[in-house]
Design an enzyme around this catalytic site. Structure first.
Site, PDB file in Angstrom:
ATOM      1  N   GLY A 244       0.744  -1.248   0.000  1.00 44.21           N
ATOM      2  CA  GLY A 244       0.000   0.000   0.000  1.00 44.21           C
ATOM      3  C   GLY A 244       0.771   1.294   0.000  1.00 44.21           C
ATOM      4  O   GLY A 244       0.193   2.353  -0.236  1.00 44.21           O
ATOM      5  N   PRO A 287       4.346  -5.373  -0.599  1.00 43.79           N
ATOM      6  CA  PRO A 287       4.428  -4.164  -1.427  1.00 43.79           C
ATOM      7  C   PRO A 287       4.426  -4.463  -2.926  1.00 43.79           C
ATOM      8  O   PRO A 287       5.010  -5.453  -3.375  1.00 43.79           O
ATOM      9  CB  PRO A 287       5.772  -3.549  -1.020  1.00 43.79           C
ATOM     10  CG  PRO A 287       6.606  -4.728  -0.634  1.00 43.79           C
ATOM     11  CD  PRO A 287       5.660  -5.746  -0.033  1.00 43.79           C
ATOM     12  N   ARG A 289       3.387  -1.446  -5.700  1.00 42.55           N
ATOM     13  CA  ARG A 289       3.657  -0.147  -6.308  1.00 42.55           C
ATOM     14  C   ARG A 289       4.970   0.479  -5.839  1.00 42.55           C
ATOM     15  O   ARG A 289       5.714   1.039  -6.641  1.00 42.55           O
ATOM     16  CB  ARG A 289       2.494   0.804  -5.995  1.00 42.55           C
ATOM     17  CG  ARG A 289       2.498   2.095  -6.791  1.00 42.55           C
ATOM     18  CD  ARG A 289       1.424   3.050  -6.256  1.00 42.55           C
ATOM     19  NE  ARG A 289       0.151   2.407  -6.088  1.00 42.55           N
ATOM     20  CZ  ARG A 289      -0.816   2.385  -7.008  1.00 42.55           C
ATOM     21  NH1 ARG A 289      -0.644   3.002  -8.148  1.00 42.55           N
ATOM     22  NH2 ARG A 289      -1.957   1.770  -6.769  1.00 42.55           N
ATOM     23  N   CYS A 355     -10.814   3.657 -29.840  1.00 38.09           N
ATOM     24  CA  CYS A 355     -12.109   4.293 -30.073  1.00 38.09           C
ATOM     25  C   CYS A 355     -12.924   4.395 -28.796  1.00 38.09           C
ATOM     26  O   CYS A 355     -13.925   3.694 -28.617  1.00 38.09           O
ATOM     27  CB  CYS A 355     -12.873   3.514 -31.136  1.00 38.09           C
ATOM     28  SG  CYS A 355     -11.904   3.385 -32.634  1.00 38.09           S
TER      29      CYS A 355
HETATM   30  C1  LIG Z   1      -2.638  -5.249  -4.727  1.00 33.67           C
HETATM   31  C2  LIG Z   1      -2.314  -5.820  -3.413  1.00 33.67           C
HETATM   32  C3  LIG Z   1      -1.097  -5.519  -2.777  1.00 33.67           C
HETATM   33  C4  LIG Z   1      -0.093  -4.527  -3.336  1.00 33.67           C
HETATM   34  O1  LIG Z   1      -0.510  -3.221  -3.120  1.00 33.67           O
HETATM   35  P1  LIG Z   1       0.429  -1.966  -3.474  1.00 33.67           P
HETATM   36  O2  LIG Z   1      -0.412  -0.811  -3.181  1.00 33.67           O
HETATM   37  O3  LIG Z   1       0.794  -2.085  -4.900  1.00 33.67           O
HETATM   38  O4  LIG Z   1       1.615  -2.050  -2.570  1.00 33.67           O
HETATM   39  C5  LIG Z   1      -0.823  -6.164  -1.600  1.00 33.67           C
HETATM   40  N1  LIG Z   1      -1.701  -7.048  -1.042  1.00 33.67           N
HETATM   41  C6  LIG Z   1      -2.874  -7.337  -1.618  1.00 33.67           C
HETATM   42  C7  LIG Z   1      -3.773  -8.318  -0.975  1.00 33.67           C
HETATM   43  C8  LIG Z   1      -3.226  -6.730  -2.810  1.00 33.67           C
HETATM   44  O5  LIG Z   1      -4.405  -7.013  -3.371  1.00 33.67           O
END
Ligand SMILES: *Cc1c(COP(=O)(O)O)cnc(C)c1O
Length: 430
Positions: A244, A287, A289, A355
């Protein structure tokens, strides 16, 4: 530090000019920096080491869905990363990339029996279970295989991650996880099932979080549950706080990963010292992102400039099928001209050829460009290629990885014939 920077007026990835990459590989092309990936992973790894965690007491499980290219998975796996998967397909990718299945955790609300069988047969680390029916199904599948399934329940700590509603997952009203109030009875059910081993607890409250306060709040709620479970002799061996942490797309200033982990480990250590004679608990992270987001860009070529009465459009050869985030979340990505030239700038919407009016990559950007110029869509390493589709029968982009002054293709550009290779025309009976 940025791994994409100008040298003599030309944008480079590490030590390679993007113009050179366009010449060799064409456009659109996703470009990832190996050094950026390693540095972003190291931010987690170093913080774990600094707080005296080894691979038995802390594990980073990279979220495969953010960028699942085998080269990315292989690179991270070699650094010791585990993997957070959300499908059987992602498990097969991890295996194909040489990843360790014993470091795999399996998240997601809809695991099929077949996916459970596959994961059990590879002895993954843990299933992150999201409902009682899923627990029961997993118990049955494990029984068929003569195994016990290690599980963690994804609890919904009901904290507001203060992020975009589409990427907020820790509130009561969404489909993810077990409600906080239901966690204890659900754990009792899990503990009573003969082919289930209660292993851990997890949560994931959302994505692109700039502040760690909601994560630490979620941690408090999870700690409270672990204590209540301990009082019932249900022992939790690992605590998984999810992913997150956000990245900078425009001018956001996300919390530094090291600072977040310091605060988190301090809380965990104080709690274990106070209540468990300092007995350690393994901590997991998921993690995505924050590891790949700013390690990648999407390179595209301007096809046409359309100067309208109220708006100017730069029509480029990348589109929503390559990068969905703007169309899906109205996400903002930086756009940089690969070659800076002195032509007078104008305000453009950067759009693709698909489109759909929703096919835009950036809006109202001041750019000095001409047809044939190259643009870099920044911070496109996460949820870029993995969300790409073949809409409009557009082959997906090439992916390359830069390492210093070298470039490696890590996925070939799809040809049109690849896109309909699995289709057939039935020979209808008269
Ligand atoms: C998508 C997801 C993540 C990764 O989240 P980021 O915001 O990309 O770090 C981690 N755990 C679960 C369960 C997810 O669905």
């Amino acid at each position: 530090m940025s791994y994409f920077s100008y040298q003599n007026g030309v944008l480079y990835a590490e030590h390679v000019s993007l113009a050179e990459i366009a010449r060799r590989f064409g456009t659109p092309t996703y470009i990832y920096s190996k050094a950026a990936l390693l540095d972003n992973f190291a931010a987690y790894d170093n913080a774990c080491k600094k707080h005296n965690r080894d691979s038995n007491s802390a594990l980073v499980c990279y979220s495969v869905k953010s960028n699942s290219n085998l080269a990315v998975l292989n690179l991270l796996g070699k650094q010791g990363s585990g993997f957070d998967i959300v499908s059987g397909g992602e498990l097969l990718r991890v295996l194909a990339a040489g990843g360790d299945p014993h470091k795999v955790i399996f998240s997601g609300v809809g695991k099929t029996r077949e996916e459970m069988r596959l994961a059990l047969s590879h002895d993954i680390l843990c299933f992150n279970v999201e409902s009682i029916p899923e627990l029961q199904r997993l118990n049955e599948v494990a029984k068929e295989l003569g195994k016990r399934a290690p599980v963690s329940l994804r609890v919904n700590p009901n904290v507001d991650a203060k992020t975009h509603p589409y990427i907020s997952t820790g509130l009561k009203e969404n489909k993810f996880g077990v409600a906080y109030e239901d966690a204890l009875p659900t754990y009792r059910t899990a503990a009573s099932l003969p082919h289930i081993d209660v292993a851990g607890i997890d949560c994931h409250i959302g994505s692109q979080l700039l502040d760690d306060a909601p994560l630490l709040e979620a941690l408090d709620k999870v700690i409270e549950l672990i204590d209540r479970l301990a009082a019932e002799n249900i022992v939790i061996h690992h605590l998984d706080i999810g992913g997150g942490i956000g990245i900078t797309y425009a001018d956001e200033q996300p919390v530094a990963v090291g600072d977040y982990l310091s605060r988190l480990f301090a809380k965990v250590d104080a709690w274990r010292a106070a209540k468990y004679q300092g007995a350690p608990i393994k901590v997991l992270f998921e993690p995505g992102r924050s590891i790949v987001g700013n390690a990648g860009i999407l390179l595209t070529e301007v096809q046409y400039l359309k100067h309208g009465e109220s708006k100017n459009f730069a029509v480029v050869d990348a589109a929503m099928n390559d990068l969905m985030r703007p169309a899906m979340y109205e996400a903002w990505h930086g756009v940089q001209a690969v070659v800076q030239h002195p032509a007078s700038s104008q305000i453009y919407d950067v759009v693709g050829p698909v489109c759909e009016s929703g096919d835009w990559l950036a809006r109202s950007r001041e750019l000095a460009i001409e047809p044939g110029d190259l643009l870099a869509i920044m911070s496109a390493g996460a949820y870029g290629m993995t969300m790409a589709s073949n809409y409009n029968t557009r082959g997906r982009a090439e992916e390359v990885m830069v390492d210093g002054d070298r470039v490696y293709s890590i996925r070939k550009r799809e040809a049109a014939a690849d896109l309909f290779a699995l289709e057939s025309i039935p020979q209808f009976k008269e």
